[in-house]
Design a protein around this motif. Structure first.
Motif, mmCIF file in Angstrom:
data_model
loop_
_atom_site.group_PDB
_atom_site.id
_atom_site.type_symbol
_atom_site.label_atom_id
_atom_site.label_comp_id
_atom_site.label_asym_id
_atom_site.label_seq_id
_atom_site.Cartn_x
_atom_site.Cartn_y
_atom_site.Cartn_z
ATOM 1 N N ALA A 72 39.263 42.535 39.275
ATOM 2 C CA ALA A 72 39.601 43.462 38.189
ATOM 3 C C ALA A 72 40.651 44.466 38.652
ATOM 4 O O ALA A 72 41.555 44.845 37.891
ATOM 5 C CB ALA A 72 38.340 44.187 37.715
ATOM 6 N N HIS A 73 40.549 44.879 39.916
ATOM 7 C CA HIS A 73 41.549 45.793 40.482
ATOM 8 C C HIS A 73 42.928 45.141 40.511
ATOM 9 O O HIS A 73 43.939 45.774 40.176
ATOM 10 C CB HIS A 73 41.109 46.189 41.889
ATOM 11 C CG HIS A 73 42.169 46.845 42.709
ATOM 12 N ND1 HIS A 73 42.673 48.100 42.435
ATOM 13 C CD2 HIS A 73 42.842 46.400 43.815
ATOM 14 C CE1 HIS A 73 43.597 48.404 43.332
ATOM 15 N NE2 HIS A 73 43.720 47.387 44.173
ATOM 16 N N ALA A 74 43.009 43.856 40.871
ATOM 17 C CA ALA A 74 44.299 43.165 40.927
ATOM 18 C C ALA A 74 44.928 43.070 39.542
ATOM 19 O O ALA A 74 46.143 43.291 39.376
ATOM 20 C CB ALA A 74 44.118 41.778 41.529
ATOM 21 N N VAL A 75 44.117 42.760 38.533
ATOM 22 C CA VAL A 75 44.640 42.680 37.163
ATOM 23 C C VAL A 75 45.113 44.054 36.698
ATOM 24 O O VAL A 75 46.175 44.198 36.062
ATOM 25 C CB VAL A 75 43.570 42.106 36.220
ATOM 26 C CG1 VAL A 75 44.063 42.132 34.777
ATOM 27 C CG2 VAL A 75 43.211 40.678 36.631
ATOM 28 N N GLU A 76 44.333 45.071 37.010
ATOM 29 C CA GLU A 76 44.711 46.436 36.600
ATOM 30 C C GLU A 76 46.005 46.872 37.274
ATOM 31 O O GLU A 76 46.890 47.460 36.627
ATOM 32 C CB GLU A 76 43.574 47.395 36.953
ATOM 33 C CG GLU A 76 43.853 48.838 36.534
ATOM 34 C CD GLU A 76 42.715 49.759 36.920
ATOM 35 O OE1 GLU A 76 42.740 50.913 36.480
ATOM 36 O OE2 GLU A 76 41.813 49.332 37.653
#
Length: 512
Positions: free
Chosen positions: A330-334
């Motif tokens: 989720a951090h990478a997508v954000e």
């Protein structure tokens, strides 16, 4: 006869001339005497008038001198009073000057050290000047073309100095405007992304329906639990926790497979080595499928196309990886969404920023199997599967382990920092939190001259109060830099930590 008459006439003429001359002389002498007597009388009158005027002026001068003496005496008295008051003020200032003199002596010692280095530089400059003069003397014997070339080179050097000064001025103005613009871009990016993901912890605790299930999991002589741990590659911790066991493993994927398999075995009730192996194989296939789907969904959410299937598979493994409670996928997508917004505002390559941000932590899915930092591992893996060099540089340089070769790499780093530092993104348990705060204060207190230190803002800032008699203003700046450097070298923490050094001098006196 004629001759005698002629002589007679000549004698008469001479006599007439003598008579006339005598008469003229007498008349002239009489006039001169009368003029001299008149002048003498006039001179006597002038002398008499001058004498009277001199006496009058002498009296006036004496009066003025008396008045001047009185005024001078009054002025002397006034100035003596002022001098007395000034002496009082000087006496008071002398003590202050003595104190300042001590400080100036200390600064002078420091300046003497600097002066020695300046003298060395001055000697170098003088040598360079002498060399230049010798060169100019040699130039005087050059041809016109050679001399013109040297003059042009000197003019170019001076012009470059002026240009450098103008560039520094423009850079300062641009930096001030850039900070304002950067704040606007970051605020706009955070507002537009508005991520719904909050901190989370990948659980490894498996609930049990009753305490008897622990015995079935362990099996006769530990047969079941040994088979499960060997086949799954995890550790099953059966402790005093009521109605729960813990699955532990450094590999988050294996931990997830073990957790899910153990839950199925508990629901099924058939716990023996053969069935354990079958369930683990099924759950491994399901987790692999979930990983592939997670990687494809992440690439779809970040709007990044054309990635190799192997990269998507490794990217999906981040679904089961957390950092300070923040899910890494989720951090990478954000980060990818944030980088895209910032890149569009700065007119950078949006596609490179999105891909570099999505894959920047790719190495975290493999760093337990490969030596090296996750940035370098991820960059090498991406390069192996045909990712563009600019995206690879974004991955490798987001922790400054290699030089950033493009503005897109800087944008990826900034987006990573924004995602990790935003409120609610990361968390840590209370014990680790208290240890980190205590370690931060201990580092600050270990420096000489520190009176107190306080970790505030959830550990994102440490305020240090120093003793003013031990640390001066210049030392405060040096102390803040040294503490920040030691924190970077000895601690691990999310985001950044602000170091503030406070120095205060209080002067107290009593009026009696």
């Amino acid at each position: 006869m004629v001759i005698m008459e002629w002589w007679m006439l000549l004698l008469l003429a001479l006599l007439d001339l003598v008579v006339v001359a005598g008469a003229v002389y007498l008349i002239t002498r009489t006039a001169i005497e009368r003029f001299r007597r008149e002048q003498m009388n006039r001179a006597d009158n002038i002398i008499q008038v001058a004498t009277e005027n001199a006496r009058t002026m002498e009296l006036e001068a004496k009066d003025k001198a008396l008045r001047f003496i009185q005024d001078a005496e009054n002025e002397i008295m006034r100035r003596r009073q002022e001098i007395a008051r000034e002496e009082e003020r000087l006496t008071k200032r002398r003590a202050d000057l003595d104190h300042r003199l001590e400080r100036l002596e200390q600064r002078e010692q420091a300046l003497n050290k600097r002066q020695s280095s300046i003298d060395r530089r001055l000697n170098d400059v003088e040598k360079a000047y002498a060399q230049q003069m010798a060169e100019l003397q040699r130039i005087a014997q050059m041809t016109m073309e050679d001399a013109r070339a040297v003059v042009l080179a000197e003019a170019e050097k001076e012009g470059r100095a002026d240009i450098a000064r103008i560039i520094r001025q423009i850079e300062a103005e641009a930096r001030a405007e850039g900070e304002k613009r950067a704040r606007e871009i970051i605020a706009d990016a955070i507002q537009r992304v508005a991520s719904e993901h909050v901190s989370e912890i990948t659980t490894s605790v498996v609930p049990l329906p009753n305490e008897e299930m622990k015995g079935r999991i362990v099996g006769r002589n530990g047969r079941n639990i040994r088979a499960f741990e060997q086949l799954a590659g995890v550790d099953v911790i059966v402790d005093d926790t009521p109605e729960a066991v813990t699955v532990s493993c450094f590999d988050p994927v294996r931990r997830e497979v073990g957790r899910r398999a153990l839950e199925r075995l508990i629901l099924d009730g058939r716990i023996h080595p053969a069935h354990i192996e079958k369930i683990l194989q099924e759950e491994q296939r399901l987790v692999d499928k979930d990983i592939e789907q997670a990687g494809e969904q992440a690439a779809f959410d970040a709007n990044v196309a054309g990635l190799h299937p192997e990269i998507l598979r490794v990217l999906g493994r981040l679904k089961y990886r957390t950092s300070y409670g923040q899910n890494q996928l989720a951090h990478a997508v954000e980060v990818s969404k944030l980088a895209a917004v910032i890149a569009s505002e700065l007119h950078a390559d949006v596609e490179v920023c999105k891909a570099g941000a999505l894959l920047h932590d790719l190495g975290k899915a493999m760093d337990h199997n490969t030596e090296g930092t996750h940035a370098m591992i991820g960059a090498e893996f991406a390069r192996r599967y045909g990712v563009s060099p600019k995206v690879v540089n974004c991955i490798a340089s987001h922790h400054h382990e290699v030089d950033q070769e493009s503005v897109e790499a800087v944008i990826v780093e900034a987006a990573d920092a924004i995602s990790g530092a935003r409120p609610g993104a990361r968390r840590e348990d209370l014990e680790q939190y208290i240890k980190r705060l205590r370690a931060l204060e201990d580092i600050a207190n270990s420096f000489k001259g520190v009176s107190q230190s306080f970790a505030i803002q959830a550990g994102r800032e440490v305020r240090i109060i120093v003793r003013p008699e031990d640390i001066d203003d210049l030392g405060s700046t040096r102390l803040a830099r040294d503490i920040a450097k030691k924190v970077e070298e000895t601690m691990q923490y999310p985001g950044q930590i602000k170091v503030t050094v406070i120095r205060e001098t209080r002067a107290v006196d009593y009026a009696k």
